[in-house]
Every structure is written in structure tokens, then in C-alpha cells.
Design an enzyme around this catalytic site. Structure first.
Site, PDB file in Angstrom:
ATOM      1  N   ASP A 136      -6.052  -6.407   6.368  1.00 43.16           N
ATOM      2  CA  ASP A 136      -6.884  -5.627   5.337  1.00 43.16           C
ATOM      3  C   ASP A 136      -7.880  -6.396   5.524  1.00 43.16           C
ATOM      4  OD1 ASP A 136      -8.395  -4.503   4.612  1.00 43.16           O
ATOM      5  OD2 ASP A 136      -7.035  -3.527   2.878  1.00 43.16           O
TER       6      ASP A 136
ATOM      7  N   ASP B 292     -10.988  -8.174   7.912  1.00 41.13           N
ATOM      8  CA  ASP B 292     -12.254  -8.289   7.315  1.00 41.13           C
ATOM      9  C   ASP B 292     -13.321  -9.858   6.933  1.00 41.13           C
ATOM     10  OD1 ASP B 292     -12.488  -5.229   6.172  1.00 41.13           O
ATOM     11  OD2 ASP B 292     -13.298  -6.434   4.451  1.00 41.13           O
TER      12      ASP B 292
ATOM     13  N   ASP C  16      -1.582 -17.688   4.886  1.00 39.92           N
ATOM     14  CA  ASP C  16      -3.029 -18.487   4.004  1.00 39.92           C
ATOM     15  C   ASP C  16      -3.262 -18.846   4.594  1.00 39.92           C
ATOM     16  OD1 ASP C  16      -0.234 -19.356   3.295  1.00 39.92           O
ATOM     17  OD2 ASP C  16      -0.883 -20.153   1.260  1.00 39.92           O
TER      18      ASP C  16
ATOM     19  N   TYR D  30       0.845  -1.581   0.383  1.00 41.49           N
ATOM     20  CA  TYR D  30       0.075  -0.091  -0.200  1.00 41.49           C
ATOM     21  C   TYR D  30       0.934   1.512  -0.118  1.00 41.49           C
ATOM     22  CZ  TYR D  30      -4.523  -2.638   1.428  1.00 41.49           C
ATOM     23  OH  TYR D  30      -5.246  -3.822   1.157  1.00 41.49           O
TER      24      TYR D  30
ATOM     25  N   LYS E 192       4.008 -14.468   4.700  1.00 41.20           N
ATOM     26  CA  LYS E 192       4.871 -15.541   3.340  1.00 41.20           C
ATOM     27  C   LYS E 192       5.594 -14.985   3.135  1.00 41.20           C
ATOM     28  CE  LYS E 192       1.790 -17.900   0.530  1.00 41.20           C
ATOM     29  NZ  LYS E 192       1.855 -18.525   0.763  1.00 41.20           N
TER      30      LYS E 192
HETATM   31 MG    MG Z   1     -10.336  -2.792   4.278  1.00 43.54          MG
END
Ligand code: MG
Ligand code: NAI
Length: 324
Positions: free
Chosen positions: A221, A225, A197, A119, A165
Site C-alpha cells: 500500500d 503510493d 525501508d 489489514y 522486514k
Molecule cells: Mg492506499
């Protein structure tokens, strides 16, 4: 001293749930609220999604309360997080009595790196066929996150899990992993680690195995969620973006265009973000009161439609304020 709280409702249901959070703050304390604009509507009006005066207020207010922005989210929230110097995004995902959850055992706090990873904005279009992204990971940011995580778990938790990872992104997540584990080792904090994962599967099957999870930006992120799905939906998850001197509080959810304007958005995430803000400013007792009032309303109702109820944002907020 009256603390100044910058309020940036943004777009969509940000305009509905942020006033709910302000109403709750007004019920427990005396703050000076300064409201500023940002988001899609602001861009349409002024050509700028994040006016300078909105950015500036976040750099000077004692804390900022943000709602959500639509298509301009990245242009708004990334600079606002930067404005408060935030280096960690704290995202608790907790199941509540009375709320239908896929995994009622879930009670996890995600500590997400908040400044770099994928990001950091280094994307390029190299040809008609090819685009690339540069993933940025520094030892300093990873260590700062790890120090925060060690402080965070100190009194309340046994240690933390690192999700990464590093088997594939050997250089970047290798650096992240090594930096985080070395700080924890030095601080004498217990850790375990999982590939992100595999973590996704484990957290669905046995969320009770996890308390605090430290992860890179994108992983935090996505995984938070995912955890929202385990506890009953995005309407429930608050977050805190913490910097050295200031912080910004926001629901994890976005503008929810499918329900915006109907007055039925769940204010829980925004109200719990306000509880995190109170805690950050040192109002521990008031923070707990808000948390308890919200928890009690989740248990007994009224509830918004996302939780199977038929009541409005205002009804739920009113019930929380009544309990306060
Ligand atoms: Mg989000
Ligand atoms: P979203 O979080 O807005 O909505 C996803 C789903 O969850 C929708 O069905 C929505 O109705 C539901 N939902 C979310 N919050 C809720 C609440 N408080 N009460 C009841 N239901 C709720 O995510 P989506 O649809 O992917 O994104 C919509 C817009 O929001 C996009 O323009 C996106 O860029 C933006 N966004 C902004 C964020 C921010 O400002 N920090 C974060 C995530 C998305």
C-alpha cells in the site's frame, strides 16, 4: 456472451472518474453494466456503507469496477476485495512520456498481498492507554501470492524483488519471506530481496533497478503510493484485485475531497484500471488499444490540473474515446 460488469463509483471523485472508465469500455466492447451504491453517502442514506446487494453483485459479476469510498473506505473496499476472492493487488507504477515525473525511468509493478498482514482487522483497545494489533501471516497466502508472481513474471520479466522486514518481524515477515522465496526457488524464478525501508530509498534513487516487487499488504500500500509520487501523482495509478474466478479493478487513489465536484479529477487511473479489466476478461487487443489511447493523450494533452493542465475530466475522457 455479454459479460456483466458491476460498477460501484462510491464517493467523491469516484463519481467522476468511474463514468469515464465506463465510457471507455463502451467504446471498445459490448458489456452489460450493473451499477450499485457504496460509501459514505450510502451510509448516510441507508445506515450501511456496503449494502448486501452491492456485495452480492461483486460475487457474481464477471468483473467489478470500483471508484473510491471516503471515511468508510475500509468498510467498503476490504469486503469488496474479499467478495471477489482477491488475494493479490496488482499495482503498476509507470512514468509516461509528456508527464512531468520525478523519476521518468520508473516502470514497476507491485504485487501486494491482499488478505492479511496488518489489514486483517484484529485490533483491540486493551485499556485507556493501550491498543494492540495482531499481524496475520500464513504460509498459504504468501505462497499463493508467490505462485501468482511466478506466473506474472514468466514471459515478460527476469524475476522479482521481495520487499519485507523480516529482520525485525522475524516470525511474520520471516514466514512471508521464506514462503515466497521457496516457491520462486521451486519454480526456477530469479529473485532478490530488500528490507522494505531500504527499498524505499533505493526505489527513489534508482527506480530503473526494479521491475516487479512482491510485498506484504501494508508495505505494498505504502510503497506503491510512494511510486505514484515518482511518476507524477496518484491520478495515474490503476490497480487490479485478482481472485481465482473474479476480479475488481480500481484506481489506487481515494475520493480526493479537495477537488471532488469540480470536474477536474484525472481519469487516467480509472481508465487504465478499465484497461486492466479488459486484459483480465481476455480482450487483449482492446486493452492495448485503451492503454495506447490513454498514453497518447497523456503525451499530447488535454491534461487535468494535477498534471499541469487546465482541462476537465470530460475533456480528457473525450480525447481518449476519440482515439479509440
Ligand atoms: Mg492506499
Ligand atoms: P486521495 O487519493 O483521495 O488524495 C490524495 C491527493 O491526491 C489529493 O490532493 C487529491 O486531490 C490527489 N488526487 C487523488 N486522485 C486524483 C485524481 N484522480 N486526479 C487528481 N488528483 C488526485 O487520498 P486522501 O486524501 O488521503 O484520502 C481521501 C479519502 O479517500 C479518505 O476518506 C480516504 O479514506 C479515502 N481513500 C479511499 C480509498 C479507496 O476507496 N480505495 C483509497 C485511499 C483513500
Amino acid at each position: 456472451m455479454t459479460e456483466e460488469i458491476a460498477v460501484v463509483p462510491g464517493d467523491g471523485i469516484g463519481q467522476e472518474v468511474t463514468p469515464a472508465a465506463v465510457e471507455v469500455l463502451e467504446a471498445v466492447g459490448k458489456f452489460e453494466f450493473v451499477e450499485r451504491e457504496a460509501g459514505d453517502a450510502t451510509k448516510a442514506e441507508t445506515g450501511d456503507a456496503l449494502p448486501q446487494e452491492t456485495y452480492d453483485i461483486a460475487t457474481s459479476a464477471d468483473a467489478t469496477l470500483f471508484g473510491a469510498a471516503g471515511a468508510t473506505a475500509a468498510d467498503v473496499i476490504l469486503p469488496l476485495r474479499e467478495a471477489v476472492g482477491s488475494f493479490v493487488n496488482v499495482r503498476p507504477a509507470r512514468a509516461y512520456p509528456g508527464v512531468d515525473a520525478l523519476r521518468p525511468e520508473t516502470d514497476i509493478v507491485f504485487l501486494r498481498e491482499n488478505t492479511e498482514g496488518v489489514y486483517s482487522g484484529h485490533e483491540s483497545r486493551l485499556s485507556e492507554d493501550l491498543s494492540t494489533l495482531t499481524r496475520v501471516v500464513t504460509s498459504s497466502a504468501s505462497k499463493r501470492l508467490a505462485e501468482f508472481a511466478c506466473d506474472f513474471v514468466e514471459d515478460e520479466y527476469d524475476g522479482f524483488t521481495v520487499a519485507h522486514k523480516a529482520n525485525v518481524m522475524r516470525e511474520t515477515d520471516g514466514r512471508f519471506r521464506e514462503a515466497v522465496l521457496s516457491v520462486a526457488d521451486k519454480r526456477g524464478v530469479d529473485t532478490d530481496e530488500l528490507l522494505m525501508d531500504a527499498f524505499a530509498t533505493h526505489v527513489c534513487l534508482s527506480p530503473q533497478k526494479f521491475d516487479v516487487v512482491v510485498c506484504p499488504n501494508l508495505a505494498g500500500d505504502v510503497l506503491s503510493d510512494l511510486a505514484a509520487g515518482l511518476v507524477g501523482g496518484l491520478g495515474l495509478l490503476p490497480s487490479a484485485n485478482i481472485g481465482p474466478d473474479r476480479a475488481l479493478f480500481e484506481p489506487v487513489h481515494g475520493t480526493a475531497p479537495d477537488i471532488a465536484g469540480e470536474g477536474v479529477a484525472n481519469p487516467t487511473a480509472a481508465i487504465l484500471s478499465a484497461a486492466m479489466l479488459l486484459d483480465y476478461l481476455g480482450y487483449d487487443k482492446e486493452s492495448m488499444q485503451v492503454d495506447e489511447a490513454m498514453t497518447s493523450v497523456l503525451e499530447s494533452g488535454p491534461r487535468t490540473p494535477d498534471l499541469g493542465g487546465e482541462r476537465s475530466t470530460e475533456d480528457v475522457t473525450g480525447a481518449v474515446v476519440d482515439r479509440l
